[in-house]
Design an enzyme around this catalytic site. Structure first.
Site, PDB file in Angstrom:
ATOM      1  N   CYS A 151       3.485  -4.771   6.578  1.00  0.00           N
ATOM      2  CA  CYS A 151       3.157  -4.625   5.156  1.00  0.00           C
ATOM      3  C   CYS A 151       4.386  -4.165   4.364  1.00  0.00           C
ATOM      4  O   CYS A 151       5.442  -3.877   4.924  1.00  0.00           O
ATOM      5  CB  CYS A 151       2.035  -3.606   4.975  1.00  0.00           C
ATOM      6  SG  CYS A 151       0.488  -4.076   5.793  1.00  0.00           S
TER       7      CYS A 151
ATOM      8  N   HIS B  42       0.831  -1.219   0.000  1.00  0.00           N
ATOM      9  CA  HIS B  42       0.000   0.000   0.000  1.00  0.00           C
ATOM     10  C   HIS B  42       0.858   1.258   0.000  1.00  0.00           C
ATOM     11  O   HIS B  42       2.096   1.195   0.067  1.00  0.00           O
ATOM     12  CB  HIS B  42      -0.949   0.006   1.206  1.00  0.00           C
ATOM     13  CG  HIS B  42      -0.268  -0.019   2.538  1.00  0.00           C
ATOM     14  ND1 HIS B  42       0.482   1.022   3.024  1.00  0.00           N
ATOM     15  CD2 HIS B  42      -0.242  -0.971   3.509  1.00  0.00           C
ATOM     16  CE1 HIS B  42       0.945   0.729   4.226  1.00  0.00           C
ATOM     17  NE2 HIS B  42       0.529  -0.483   4.546  1.00  0.00           N
TER      18      HIS B  42
END
Length: 495
Positions: free
Chosen positions: A164, A156
């Site tokens: 992430c 992202h």
């Protein structure tokens, strides 16, 4: 043959070096102006990107594959050309990834996933809180077989990670557009390959002591298949491990036994040649790294080397840098010396803590001794001046002994039997002084040299008169009040 092997190794080394060469950033930085983007989900790739695709014999909607290398901090976009072989189209710096090298095992461990993940169109998230996002699909069938857990592991934007792979918003806009166009062209699944590092012979030798090395050797098989074919390998899981490009008449079960499998002949031959070259390169690397250990940096150490990148940014912007810049290759001797220094520092720390406790206890004992000495000195000084003498313990103040004769019954009058009894009554203290009347030996007393005025109340028990008698052996002023029995009227003649 030797020259062929050396040439192949050299080409691999140049390819690996080229991927980390910062000069590539002149193109691989996303040329996006977010202020001019009206719709992030419908963003169209720039003319320069489309021109490069055309030069590489690629169609705009052809399939793509994503590759991640944690140690270098790189995310690559590979795209199929018209011969259906994949070529590297983009190589972005990963802005932030958390944890260290190694797979994700449980929720909250801050590890970013490693492995092979199939991404469908449903994995695209245009409404992410982090600008745009693509869900990695963790846990996949392998992860579940290993009982690994975790949710919402994404690629992202926003450059902030907690498990992430986080990119800049500009980079994420392009990556999302590449995926959108590939799905639009008919690709059903985009393969994400997430590796700890490029699985070259040198890197495998350098990380040979890492506890994750066996897991990485398994990933390397899939890595090698792509290096040989330049096509994403077919991935299955059985016996709780990955298998690549295996043909079988029976289905694969992640937790079950692997079925009878075969490798396509052409691929097997190509892999044999590749592995022979790799073995020679690995032997050379082992001689190079003999007696050394790669010290992988922590996330905090990675962040420290790119701290200046946060200046002028929002607090949420948190680049982490890469492990190659922050890590260190050390000899066994250097490690032993570092360990000795660390142990010495820890020993000094423990000794300092023990010394502090001991000094605090000594200070406490000294303070108590000084206090006791001060009290004793003060007491001695008062005694020398005649002050502070403690009074003799006495009975309750204000109490005096009054002896009363019991009232005789008629028969006791005839027999003359009667024993005196004592009655204590409160005697009021006069003149507001602190003098006390104390029972001593059953008789009221007043200290010598002191004046006490007491009111003796005669208890009405049919007594005639009260006689005051001195107390033998008592102190001056000490008296006993004795009551006599009142005579019956018929004994008036008695004296």
């Amino acid at each position: 043959m030797r020259l062929t092997v050396l040439a192949a190794v050299s080409l691999l080394a140049v390819a690996a070096a080229g991927c980390t060469n910062e000069t590539l950033d002149t193109f691989d930085k996303a040329d996006v102006d977010l202020k001019r983007v009206s719709s992030k989900t419908n963003y169209q790739l720039s003319p320069s990107v489309l021109s490069k695709m055309s030069a590489m014999n690629m169609d705009r909607a052809s399939p793509i594959m994503l590759r991640i290398f944690k140690e270098e901090g790189r995310l690559e976009v590979w795209k199929a050309d018209r011969s259906n072989r994949f070529q590297q189209l983009r190589s972005y710096k990963i802005c932030a990834w958390s944890g260290k090298l190694g797979p994700k095992m449980k929720e909250g461990d801050r590890q970013a996933p490693e492995g092979f993940y199939p991404l469908s169109k449903a994995n695209l998230n245009p409404n992410s809180s982090y600008f745009l996002a693509i869900n990695t699909g963790f846990p996949n069938s392998y992860d579940r077989a290993q009982k690994a857990s975790g949710t919402n592991l994404m690629i992202h934007g926003a450059c902030s990670s907690s498990g992430c792979y986080s990119m800049t918003d500009e980079q994420m806009l392009e990556i999302f557009a590449f995926a959108r166009d590939a799905f639009g062209g008919g690709q059903s699944t985009i393969q994400l390959q997430a590796f700890p590092f490029r699985m070259t012979a040198e890197n495998m030798a350098r990380h040979r002591d890492n506890p994750n090395i066996e897991f990485w050797k398994m990933l390397k098989v899939g890595y090698d298949h792509f290096e040989v074919t330049k096509r994403p390998p077919e991935v299955n899981v059985c016996e709780k491990k990955y298998v690549f490009n295996q043909q079988s008449d029976k289905p694969f079960s992640a937790g079950g036994a692997c079925p009878a499998m075969t490798t396509p002949g052409a691929l097997e031959s190509a892999l044999a040649s590749y592995n022979k070259t790799y073995a020679a390169a690995y032997a050379t690397a082992m001689r190079k790294y003999d007696g050394t250990v790669w010290i992988e940096p922590s996330e905090a150490q990675r962040k420290a080397i790119v701290a200046d990148q946060r200046k002028g940014r929002e607090l949420a912007y948190a680049p982490t840098g890469n492990s190659l810049d922050a890590g260190k290759l050390m000899t066994e001797r250097e490690i032993a010396e570092q360990k000795r220094k660390a142990e010495e520092a820890e020993r000094r720390k423990v000794e300092a803590a023990e010394r502090a406790v001991r000094e605090a206890e000594e200070a406490k004992n000294k303070a108590a001794a000084d206090f006791a000495a001060d009290v004793a000195a003060e007491k001695a000084e008062k005694l020398a001046k005649g002050e502070g003498a403690l009074p003799v313990p006495e009975q309750n103040p204000g109490m005096a002994a009054v002896e009363k004769k019991e009232k005789k019954s008629f028969w006791q009058t005839l027999t003359g039997g009667s024993q005196p009894r004592r009655v204590e009554e409160a005697q009021p203290m006069v003149n507001g002084t602190a003098e006390q009347a104390t029972l001593q030996g059953g008789q009221p007393s007043v200290k010598a040299g002191e004046t006490a005025i007491s009111v003796n109340k005669t208890v009405e028990t049919n007594t005639d008169a009260v006689a005051t008698l001195p107390v033998a052996g008592g102190e001056a002023g000490q008296q006993v009040v004795e009551e006599t029995t009142k005579k019956p009227f018929w004994k008036f003649w008695q004296k």
